[in-house]
Design a protein around this motif. Sequence first.
Motif, PDB file in Angstrom:
ATOM      1  N   SER A 269       0.844  -1.184   0.000  1.00 26.21           N
ATOM      2  CA  SER A 269       0.000   0.000   0.000  1.00 26.21           C
ATOM      3  C   SER A 269       0.883   1.238   0.000  1.00 26.21           C
ATOM      4  O   SER A 269       1.986   1.241   0.576  1.00 26.21           O
ATOM      5  N   GLY A 270       0.429   2.308  -0.621  1.00 21.72           N
ATOM      6  CA  GLY A 270       1.158   3.565  -0.551  1.00 21.72           C
ATOM      7  C   GLY A 270       1.329   4.032   0.886  1.00 21.72           C
ATOM      8  O   GLY A 270       2.293   4.731   1.214  1.00 21.72           O
ATOM      9  N   GLU A 271       0.414   3.612   1.754  1.00 18.49           N
ATOM     10  CA  GLU A 271       0.499   3.979   3.170  1.00 18.49           C
ATOM     11  C   GLU A 271       1.777   3.448   3.820  1.00 18.49           C
ATOM     12  O   GLU A 271       2.211   3.952   4.846  1.00 18.49           O
ATOM     13  N   PHE A 272       2.389   2.431   3.201  1.00 21.57           N
ATOM     14  CA  PHE A 272       3.663   1.895   3.694  1.00 21.57           C
ATOM     15  C   PHE A 272       4.711   3.000   3.762  1.00 21.57           C
ATOM     16  O   PHE A 272       5.574   2.994   4.626  1.00 21.57           O
ATOM     17  N   LEU A 273       4.622   3.973   2.846  1.00 25.24           N
ATOM     18  CA  LEU A 273       5.588   5.074   2.802  1.00 25.24           C
ATOM     19  C   LEU A 273       5.047   6.364   3.416  1.00 25.24           C
ATOM     20  O   LEU A 273       5.667   7.417   3.275  1.00 25.24           O
TER      21      LEU A 273
ATOM     22  N   LEU B 274       7.935  -6.043  -6.494  1.00 28.38           N
ATOM     23  CA  LEU B 274       7.104  -5.261  -5.592  1.00 28.38           C
ATOM     24  C   LEU B 274       6.214  -4.354  -6.425  1.00 28.38           C
ATOM     25  O   LEU B 274       6.669  -3.743  -7.386  1.00 28.38           O
ATOM     26  N   VAL B 275       4.975  -4.268  -6.041  1.00 29.18           N
ATOM     27  CA  VAL B 275       4.026  -3.349  -6.668  1.00 29.18           C
ATOM     28  C   VAL B 275       3.594  -2.408  -5.558  1.00 29.18           C
ATOM     29  O   VAL B 275       3.165  -2.855  -4.497  1.00 29.18           O
ATOM     30  N   ILE B 276       3.755  -1.108  -5.778  1.00 31.86           N
ATOM     31  CA  ILE B 276       3.389  -0.154  -4.733  1.00 31.86           C
ATOM     32  C   ILE B 276       2.248   0.727  -5.204  1.00 31.86           C
ATOM     33  O   ILE B 276       2.173   1.090  -6.373  1.00 31.86           O
ATOM     34  N   GLY B 277       1.379   1.042  -4.280  1.00 33.66           N
ATOM     35  CA  GLY B 277       0.274   1.941  -4.572  1.00 33.66           C
ATOM     36  C   GLY B 277       0.660   3.384  -4.296  1.00 33.66           C
ATOM     37  O   GLY B 277       1.809   3.689  -3.995  1.00 33.66           O
ATOM     38  N   ALA B 278      -0.309   4.268  -4.389  1.00 35.95           N
ATOM     39  CA  ALA B 278      -0.032   5.693  -4.179  1.00 35.95           C
ATOM     40  C   ALA B 278      -1.115   6.369  -3.358  1.00 35.95           C
ATOM     41  O   ALA B 278      -1.254   7.584  -3.380  1.00 35.95           O
ATOM     42  N   GLY B 279      -1.875   5.589  -2.611  1.00 34.99           N
ATOM     43  CA  GLY B 279      -2.957   6.155  -1.828  1.00 34.99           C
ATOM     44  C   GLY B 279      -2.503   7.146  -0.774  1.00 34.99           C
ATOM     45  O   GLY B 279      -3.294   7.963  -0.306  1.00 34.99           O
TER      46      GLY B 279
END
Length: 108
Positions: free
Chosen positions: A15-19, A48-53
């Motif tokens: 999840s983008g929330e990871f960052l 790895l696929v990362i989101g941007a939420g």
Amino acid sequence: MEKGVNRPWIVCKLSGEFLALTNPETAHGVAALAHDINELSGRYRCALVIGAGNILRGSSLSTALGVRTRAAHYAGMTATLVNGIVLSDLLTQAGCKNSIVSALSMPA
């Protein structure tokens, strides 16, 4: 395993929330992720696929501001690239070899 031999894939969606800057576990999480990838990379190919939420949600642009769908999708893809650049740098600093792959053209 020898180089060039087909290895199975492991794909992990983050999840983008990871960052998220408000997440105090981010630095520890990236270091642990880099360690795990390095451990697995001899036997598996890792993606790895990362989101941007954490940056923006395209659907919110459409609904709240009336941004057309195509523009909202491009904004979301660009936000995803921003997270990819940040994650790539953090993984590199943690000793994990990586590269960014995107459907959007973005020369180095």
